[in-house]
Design an enzyme around this catalytic site. Structure first.
Site, PDB file in Angstrom:
ATOM      1  NE  ARG A  47      29.584  39.788  42.059  1.00  0.00           N
ATOM      2  CZ  ARG A  47      29.084  38.502  42.224  1.00  0.00           C
ATOM      3  NH1 ARG A  47      29.608  37.439  43.061  1.00  0.00           N
ATOM      4  NH2 ARG A  47      28.075  38.204  41.515  1.00  0.00           N
ATOM      5  CE  LYS A 100      27.744  42.332  43.172  1.00  0.00           C
ATOM      6  NZ  LYS A 100      27.051  43.161  42.184  1.00  0.00           N
ATOM      7  CG  HIS A 120      34.799  44.209  37.265  1.00  0.00           C
ATOM      8  ND1 HIS A 120      34.688  43.540  38.439  1.00  0.00           N
ATOM      9  CD2 HIS A 120      33.417  43.614  36.941  1.00  0.00           C
ATOM     10  CE1 HIS A 120      33.689  42.823  38.741  1.00  0.00           C
ATOM     11  NE2 HIS A 120      33.131  43.027  37.892  1.00  0.00           N
ATOM     12  NE  ARG A 141      32.373  39.266  38.271  1.00  0.00           N
ATOM     13  CZ  ARG A 141      31.570  38.074  38.578  1.00  0.00           C
ATOM     14  NH1 ARG A 141      32.553  37.203  38.918  1.00  0.00           N
ATOM     15  NH2 ARG A 141      30.304  38.382  38.702  1.00  0.00           N
ATOM     16  CG  HIS A 192      25.855  37.284  36.823  1.00  0.00           C
ATOM     17  ND1 HIS A 192      26.243  37.485  35.394  1.00  0.00           N
ATOM     18  CD2 HIS A 192      26.441  38.234  37.499  1.00  0.00           C
ATOM     19  CE1 HIS A 192      27.049  38.296  35.162  1.00  0.00           C
ATOM     20  NE2 HIS A 192      27.539  38.634  36.517  1.00  0.00           N
ATOM     21  CE1 TYR A 224      31.273  39.639  30.341  1.00  0.00           C
ATOM     22  CE2 TYR A 224      29.192  38.798  31.713  1.00  0.00           C
ATOM     23  CZ  TYR A 224      30.469  39.473  31.627  1.00  0.00           C
ATOM     24  OH  TYR A 224      31.019  40.082  32.850  1.00  0.00           O
TER      25      TYR A 224
END
Length: 301
Positions: A150, A174, A240, A243, A266, A275
């Protein structure tokens, strides 16, 4: 304001998010913006706390926001924020029912992330030049694409988090979740060349900006856009995209969705599944171009 009023309930929940779940300031600010809409709507109707809400009122709230011009995607995010608040209040014993039971927002057409193809990605990360700035940019973009970081993980990276001998990087994502990611050989070589340009301490930022502080996300955005223009890219390139390209290219080659989920950090595999749509688009193009019963007939001249 009386104890237990909705404003206090929202404030207490946001505090729990920050302290107990260690949510980022950006996440908390996004929740606060959404819930300010709920607070304003409730105040107009004299609803003092969450227990005053029922399903019909929440349907009315969603309809009012829709009429006010809130886009379907924003409405879905607003509903998600409200659901998270109500779920927490039920756990706290402050709410006995779910006011959003059966309430659905408008359908949102999935927006597929923009990606570079493998040739475009290689062109972008192979920054030309042999000065210190070019070596920094090359190391930055090679690592970005190599490990699928990220933007915040890239800009906040310290040298102590890198093991160039093992080809690994340790990042805190995160929710302060830590993951160990592989670093490809081109990125390792670029990082070694970048490291040789200056004395460094383990706690120094890998990519320093002004005053030796970590480079800002905005500086990376501007630098990447400028490098893309110099490389002749016909479209805007944002961080991004590297990524997204990492995820798409790994999934396309491996077909291992679970591994890609772990690499990206994730929490929910449904986030990673977008994806697979990109991969299908690629396969569909190959099919259309190659299958004799799929090819379009040439137009008459």
């Amino acid at each position: 304001m009386p104890s237990g009023a909705l404003t206090e309930q929202v404030a207490a929940w946001l505090q729990r998010l920050a302290v107990e779940r260690q949510a980022s300031p950006h996440t908390i600010a996004a929740y606060r913006r959404d819930l300010d809409k709920l607070l304003g709507w409730a105040a107009e109707r004299g609803l003092g706390q969450a227990a005053d809400f029922d399903t019909e009122q929440m349907r009315s709230f969603v309809a009012q926001q829709h009429r006010a011009g809130l886009a379907p995607r924003s409405l879905q995010r607003l509903l998600s924020s409200c659901r998270s608040l109500f779920r927490d209040l039920r756990r706290q014993g402050e709410l006995a029912h779910d006011p959003l039971a059966g309430v659905r927002g408008p359908k949102v057409r999935a927006k597929l992330p923009e990606v570079l193809d493998t040739d475009e990605a290689a062109t972008l990360v192979e920054v030309p030049g042999d000065d210190a700035l070019a070596r920094r940019d090359r190391a930055m973009l090679e690592l970005f694409y190599s490990s699928g970081l990220r933007l915040s993980e890239l800009t906040g990276l310290r040298w102590e988090a890198l093991d160039l001998t093992a080809g690994e990087v340790r990042v805190e994502g995160k929710g302060r979740k830590v993951r160990i990611l592989p670093v490809g050989r081109f990125a390792v070589a670029a990082l070694r060349a970048h490291a040789a340009d200056r004395p460094m301490q383990p706690t120094d930022p890998v990519f320093p900006g002004r005053g030796g502080r970590p480079i800002s996300p905005r500086a990376v955005q501007l630098r990447l856009a400028n490098l893309a223009i110099r490389s002749g890219f016909p479209r805007h390139v944002h961080p991004h995209m590297l990524r997204h390209s990492f995820a798409s290219h790994v999934l396309e080659s491996s077909g291992d969705l679970r591994a890609v989920q772990e690499l990206l950090g994730h929490a929910d595999i449904a986030t990673t599944q977008i994806y697979t749509h990109l991969d299908f688009q690629h396969l569909a193009k190959v099919y259309d171009a190659a299958h004799p019963r799929a090819r379009r007939k040439p137009t008459a001249g």
